[in-house]
Design a protein around this motif. Structure first.
Motif, PDB file in Angstrom:
ATOM      1  N   ASP A   1       0.948  -1.370   0.008  1.00 27.45           N
ATOM      2  CA  ASP A   1       0.070  -0.235  -0.226  1.00 27.45           C
ATOM      3  C   ASP A   1       0.767   1.576  -0.371  1.00 27.45           C
ATOM      4  O   ASP A   1       0.246   2.355  -0.212  1.00 27.45           O
TER       5      ASP A   1
ATOM      6  N   VAL B   1       0.224   3.926  -3.223  1.00 26.28           N
ATOM      7  CA  VAL B   1      -0.984   4.069  -2.495  1.00 26.28           C
ATOM      8  C   VAL B   1      -0.759   5.724  -2.127  1.00 26.28           C
ATOM      9  O   VAL B   1      -1.482   6.413  -2.244  1.00 26.28           O
TER      10      VAL B   1
ATOM     11  N   ARG C   1       1.290   8.589  -2.680  1.00 22.59           N
ATOM     12  CA  ARG C   1       0.328   9.526  -3.427  1.00 22.59           C
ATOM     13  C   ARG C   1      -0.465  10.497  -2.374  1.00 22.59           C
ATOM     14  O   ARG C   1      -1.151  11.693  -3.168  1.00 22.59           O
TER      15      ARG C   1
END
Length: 458
Positions: free
Chosen positions: A217, A220, A223
Motif C-alpha cells: 500500500d 498509494v 500519492r
C-alpha cells in the motif's frame, strides 16, 4: 548493561553516545588517545588506550564482567580476533563485529563458533546498499524502513506546498485512501522537533512525515501525501566502490544504470562484474561528463564515493543540471542536516544506518528490529508481544489500555502475513509484531519493560 566498544571512530563514537543515554556502563577502547579524550569530555563513559584485540587491553576494559562486546575498529581482522579472544579467554556472552571485506562476507562459514565466534555480524556496506536501494524504489521517500521482513514499511517524506494533505487534519487521510488501504502517520518532524500526531494535527509545508502501511500500500499512500512522478529508470551512480558496485549489480536488470569511477583500474574491475550497466572513467564533478551522460534526463543520481566533499559538490551540480532526485552518501554526521535542502534530496549517513542495525541486537525485551532516526534521538522499534493475558503488559489489551511512555506511539501490528494499522480498539495478541515510534530515547527502557514477559505479573 556492561558494554565494551572497540573503536572510537564515527560508528563507535555514535554507538557510545546512543547507549550512554540509557544508563549503560560503557567502556570505549582505541589506540588514539586524543580521540578518546574528546569522547570522554562529551560523554559519561570510561575509555581505555590500547590495541583492541590484546587480552591485557580487554582485561583493563573490564571484559571479565562485560555482557556485550561490540568490535567496530577499522580493521576487520582486529574485530574478528577480538571476538575470538573474548570467547576463548573470557566467555563473553554476546560478541558483535563489523566486517566490511566482501571476501570474508562471501564465506559465512568463517563466522560460526568453531572458527570466528561472532554472534552478530554487521556489514555497513550491505546495510547502506539496502537503504539506498529502497530510496530509489520510492522516488518521494527520504527514508524507507522495513519491519517484519518487509511486510510493513515506515516511510518518511517531505510535505510540499502542493501536497494533497498539507493544511488538512490527519484524520482526513483515511477518507482519501481507496477501500482496503489503511495507513497511520506515526510521527511528524517540524523544524527538527518531533510531534506526536493526533487526529486533529495539521500537516504543514516542509514537515517530515513518517507513515506506516503494508508494503503493497506504500505507493498509494505516498500519492496522497505528495504528488509523485513515475518510477525511476535512468540512474547514475558516482563511485564504483563496494556500495556503488553492489548497487549497480542489483539495479541493472530493471534500470538503465551508469557508474562513474575515477580510478581506471577499479572501473575495469567493476565493469567485469556487471552485465548491462555502463561503467565510465571520470570525475563525478566534471560538468561536461555529466552533460554528455544526460544528467538532465536522469531520474536518480547517487553520490557514493568515500569523499564527503566530492559527494556534496557533485550532487549539488547534478541537481542544478536537472537530475530529478539526488541521494548523497555523507560520513560526517554534522554534514547530514546541513545539506538536505532543495539541492540535495536525501543525505544518507552510514553511521546512523549501522547504529540502527546494532541497536536491534542490544535492546532488552524481544526487539527484532530497531531503526535510528533523526541523528539517533528517536527510534522506530519492532517488538514481539509474548505471553498470555496476565503475564504480559500488552497481550490481551486494547491499544488504548496500554500505558505507553510519554511521546511513544504504536503505529501498527503485523500478525502473520496481515498488517493491522493501529487504532484504539485493536487488541494485541501473543506473537504479534508491534511497531512503535519512540520520540524520546530516554523512554526506551520503559518500552523494553512493556515487552518483557513476567510470569508473576498481575
Amino acid at each position: 548493561m556492561q558494554i565494551i566498544i572497540l573503536g572510537a571512530g564515527q560508528v563507535g563514537s555514535g554507538m557510545a553516545r546512543s547507549l550512554s543515554r540509557e544508563e549503560n556502563d560503557i567502556t570505549v577502547v582505541d589506540v588514539d588517545a586524543e580521540r578518546l579524550r574528546e569522547l570522554q569530555e562529551k560523554l559519561d563513559i570510561r575509555t581505555v588506550l590500547g590495541h583492541a584485540a590484546h587480552p591485557q587491553t580487554l582485561i583493563r576494559a573490564g571484559i571479565e564482567d562485560a555482557e556485550l562486546l561490540i568490535a567496530l575498529t577499522n580493521s576487520d581482522e582486529t574485530n574478528m580476533i577480538a571476538c575470538q579472544v573474548a570467547y576463548s579467554l573470557f566467555n563473553t556472552p554476546t560478541k558483535v563485529a563489523r566486517v566490511r571485506a566482501a571476501d570474508y562476507l562471501a564465506h559465512p562459514e568463517l563466522f560460526d563458533r568453531e572458527h570466528a565466534p561472532i554472534d552478530v555480524l554487521i556489514s555497513p556496506e550491505q546495510l547502506v546498499t539496502d537503504h539506498v536501494q529502497h530510496l530509489i524504489e520510492y522516488p518521494g521517500a527520504l527514508q524507507v524502513l522495513d519491519f517484519a521482513d518487509g511486510r510493513a514499511q515506515l516511510v518518511a517524506t517531505r510535505a510540499f506546498h502542493d501536497g494533497p494533505l498539507v493544511g488538512r487534519e490527519l484524520k482526513s487521510l483515511r477518507d482519501k485512501l481507496p477501500e482496503g488501504v489503511d495507513a497511520r502517520v506515526a510521527a511528524i518532524f517540524r523544524n527538527d522537533e518531533p510531534i506526536i500526531p493526533r487526529g486533529d494535527t495539521v500537516i504543514e509545508v516542509d514537515d517530515i512525515v513518517f507513515f506506516l502501511a503494508a508494503k503493497r500500500d506504500i505507493p498509494v499512500v505516498m500519492r496522497e501525501l505528495r504528488r509523485m512522478g513515475g518510477p525511476a529508470n535512468r540512474i547514475i551512480l558516482a563511485g564504483g566502490g563496494n556500495i556503488g558496485a553492489a548497487l549497480a549489480a542489483r539495479l541493472e536488470r530493471n534500470h538503465h544504470v551508469k557508474v562513474i569511477e575515477a580510478d581506471p583500474a577499479r572501473a575495469g574491475h567493476v565493469a567485469e562484474d556487471l552485465d548491462t550497466a555502463i561503467v565510465l572513467v571520470g570525475d563525478c564533478a566534471d560538468e561536461d561528463l555529466l552533460h554528455e551522460e544526460g544528467i538532465n534526463e536522469t531520474d536518480v543520481y547517487c553520490a557514493l564515493t568515500n569523499d564527503d566533499e566530492a559527494n556534496i559538490l557533485s550532487s549539488m551540480l547534478a541537481k542544478r543540471m536537472g537530475a530529478d532526485k539526488v541521494i548523497t552518501l555523507i560520513n560526517r554526521p554534522a554534514y547530514v542536516d546541513l545539506v538536505e535542502s532543495d539541492r540535495i534530496d536525501v543525505a544518507v549517513s552510514p553511521q546512523q544506518v549501522t547504529i540502527g542495525a546494532l541497536l536491534t541486537h542490544i535492546r532488552r525485551g524481544h526487539m527484532v528490529r530497531v531503526h535510528s532516526l533523526r541523528r539517533g534521538a528517536t527510534e522506530a522499534i519492532e517488538a514481539v508481544a509474548h505471553g498470555a493475558p496476565g503475564q504480559s503488559k500488552v497481550v490481551g489489551k486494547r491499544i488504548e489500555e496500554i500505558e505507553l511512555p510519554p511521546e511513544t506511539t504504536i503505529g501498527g501490528i503485523i500478525r502473520g502475513e496481515e498488517v493491522i494499522i493501529a487504532h484504539h480498539d485493536v487488541v494485541i495478541q501473543n506473537d504479534d509484531h508491534v511497531v512503535l515510534f519512540v520520540a524520546d530515547q530516554r523512554q526506551i527502557r520503559e518500552v523494553e519493560k512493556l515487552f518483557s514477559v513476567d510470569v508473576v505479573f498481575l
